[in-house]
Design an enzyme around this catalytic site. Structure first.
Site, mmCIF file in Angstrom:
data_model
loop_
_atom_site.group_PDB
_atom_site.id
_atom_site.type_symbol
_atom_site.label_atom_id
_atom_site.label_comp_id
_atom_site.label_asym_id
_atom_site.label_seq_id
_atom_site.Cartn_x
_atom_site.Cartn_y
_atom_site.Cartn_z
ATOM 1 C CE LYS A 207 -22.245 -20.412 36.798
ATOM 2 N NZ LYS A 207 -22.280 -21.653 36.024
ATOM 3 N NE ARG A 241 -28.605 -23.631 36.434
ATOM 4 C CZ ARG A 241 -28.241 -22.879 37.477
ATOM 5 N NH1 ARG A 241 -27.417 -21.856 37.313
ATOM 6 N NH2 ARG A 241 -28.680 -23.137 38.681
HETATM 7 N N1 HH2 Z 1 -24.339 -23.347 37.407
HETATM 8 C C1 HH2 Z 1 -24.779 -23.331 38.705
HETATM 9 C C2 HH2 Z 1 -25.637 -24.332 39.169
HETATM 10 N N2 HH2 Z 1 -26.081 -25.313 38.347
HETATM 11 N N3 HH2 Z 1 -26.136 -26.311 36.208
HETATM 12 C C3 HH2 Z 1 -25.715 -26.345 34.933
HETATM 13 N N4 HH2 Z 1 -26.156 -27.321 34.103
HETATM 14 N N5 HH2 Z 1 -24.852 -25.413 34.424
HETATM 15 C C4 HH2 Z 1 -24.356 -24.399 35.196
HETATM 16 O O1 HH2 Z 1 -23.563 -23.591 34.684
HETATM 17 C C5 HH2 Z 1 -24.779 -24.331 36.568
HETATM 18 C C6 HH2 Z 1 -25.675 -25.327 37.052
HETATM 19 C C7 HH2 Z 1 -24.321 -22.244 39.634
HETATM 20 O O2 HH2 Z 1 -25.194 -21.158 39.653
HETATM 21 P P1 HH2 Z 1 -26.301 -20.852 40.790
HETATM 22 O O3 HH2 Z 1 -27.375 -21.905 40.796
HETATM 23 O O4 HH2 Z 1 -26.792 -19.481 40.612
HETATM 24 O O5 HH2 Z 1 -25.495 -20.857 42.142
HETATM 25 P P2 HH2 Z 1 -25.417 -21.879 43.355
HETATM 26 O O6 HH2 Z 1 -24.789 -23.118 42.853
HETATM 27 O O7 HH2 Z 1 -24.573 -21.143 44.374
HETATM 28 O O8 HH2 Z 1 -26.819 -22.155 43.848
#
Ligand code: HH2
Length: 260
Positions: A207, A241
């Site tokens: 992040k 995660r």
């Molecule tokens: N962060 C992201 C997405 N979902 N869910 C939870 N519970 N906690 C988190 O910190 C979280 C989440 C963002 O990360 P990523 O899936 O890699 O990115 P994107 O939202 O651009 O797909």
């Protein structure tokens, strides 16, 4: 300590968008994460990165359903990262047993009842505002106290809808409507959120608060991901995660071996 491996079936996720849009590539990636030590595979069909545009229900379903069906039945539990009840329902039918809702059941009126009725585990995450605008100018009286009272309120709402308490996990939502200083404060004071009495999910993986410290791009944040994950684990996080399951798993194994 459980690792939740990220399986993004999106063209636009901030660190791995477009890599696993093909269902067979996403399933193969999920299997790799499982082999590397993921106890949970979190399948998402809509990016929630700052500024992301919403995706239609039909599109999100088409992305995630074949991937969930392909991953269900392995050793890892499958989680669906969605705020839409129809997507969650189809994912559960395809084998998902965890609903990871970044809106903490506020995005879709049907979501709480669905989760209660199907008896799935629910991740309730804190977010200030919505992805399109959340990084505009986030501000809090006391970020930890504010996030804590939000999570307490959403836990109560889930219970009122009939979700069993032992099926609720809580997440402070690192990066969701927070400055880098807010994220660091939440990580430093994770113990205060443990007082809520439910398992904590923490997602720091790749992040931008890491990049704020050293100017790194998303693809260059493994060191910061490992450091923040190990610290969160030491502070009592129950689920991490992460995208880089093998590397974080090794870091945790060493931490446990040293600290016991
Ligand atoms: N962060 C992201 C997405 N979902 N869910 C939870 N519970 N906690 C988190 O910190 C979280 C989440 C963002 O990360 P990523 O899936 O890699 O990115 P994107 O939202 O651009 O797909």
């Amino acid at each position: 300590m459980k690792l939740m491996g990220v399986v993004n079936v999106t063209p636009d996720s901030f660190s791995d968008g477009g890599l696993y849009l093909d269902p067979s590539a996403a399933v193969a990636h999920g299997r790799e994460l499982e082999a590397a030590g993921a106890a949970i595979l979190d399948v998402g069909g809509e990016s929630t990165r700052p500024g992301a545009e919403p995706v239609s229900e039909a599109e999100e379903l088409a992305r995630v359903r074949p991937v969930i069906a392909g991953l269900a039945g392995g050793t890892a539990a499958v989680s669906i990262d969605t705020s839409k009840a129809a997507v969650a329902a189809a994912a559960i039918a395809a084998g998902a047993t965890i609903v990871n809702d970044v809106t903490a059941l506020r995005g879709d009126q049907e979501m709480a009842a669905l989760c209660a009725e199907r008896g799935v585990t629910v991740v309730l995450m804190h977010m200030l505002g919505e992805p399109r605008t959340m990084q505009a100018s986030p501000s809090y009286d006391d970020v930890v106290a504010d996030v804590k009272s939000f999570l307490a309120e959403r836990l109560e709402a889930a219970l009122a809808a009939g979700v069993e308490e032992e099926r609720v996990w809580l997440d402070p939502g690192i990066g969701f409507g927070k400055t880098a200083a807010h994220n660091l404060e939440l990580l430093r004071r994770l113990g205060e959120l443990r007082e809520l009495g439910r398992p904590l999910v923490i997602g720091t993986s790749r992040k931008s608060f890491i990049g704020r410290l050293d100017g790194s791009e998303a693809s260059e944040r493994l060191g910061g991901t490992i450091a923040s994950s190990v610290l969160a684990a030491a502070e009592g996080a129950a689920v991490l995660r992460v995208h880089d399951v093998a590397e974080v798993s090794q870091a945790l194994a060493v931490t446990t071996a040293v600290l016991g």
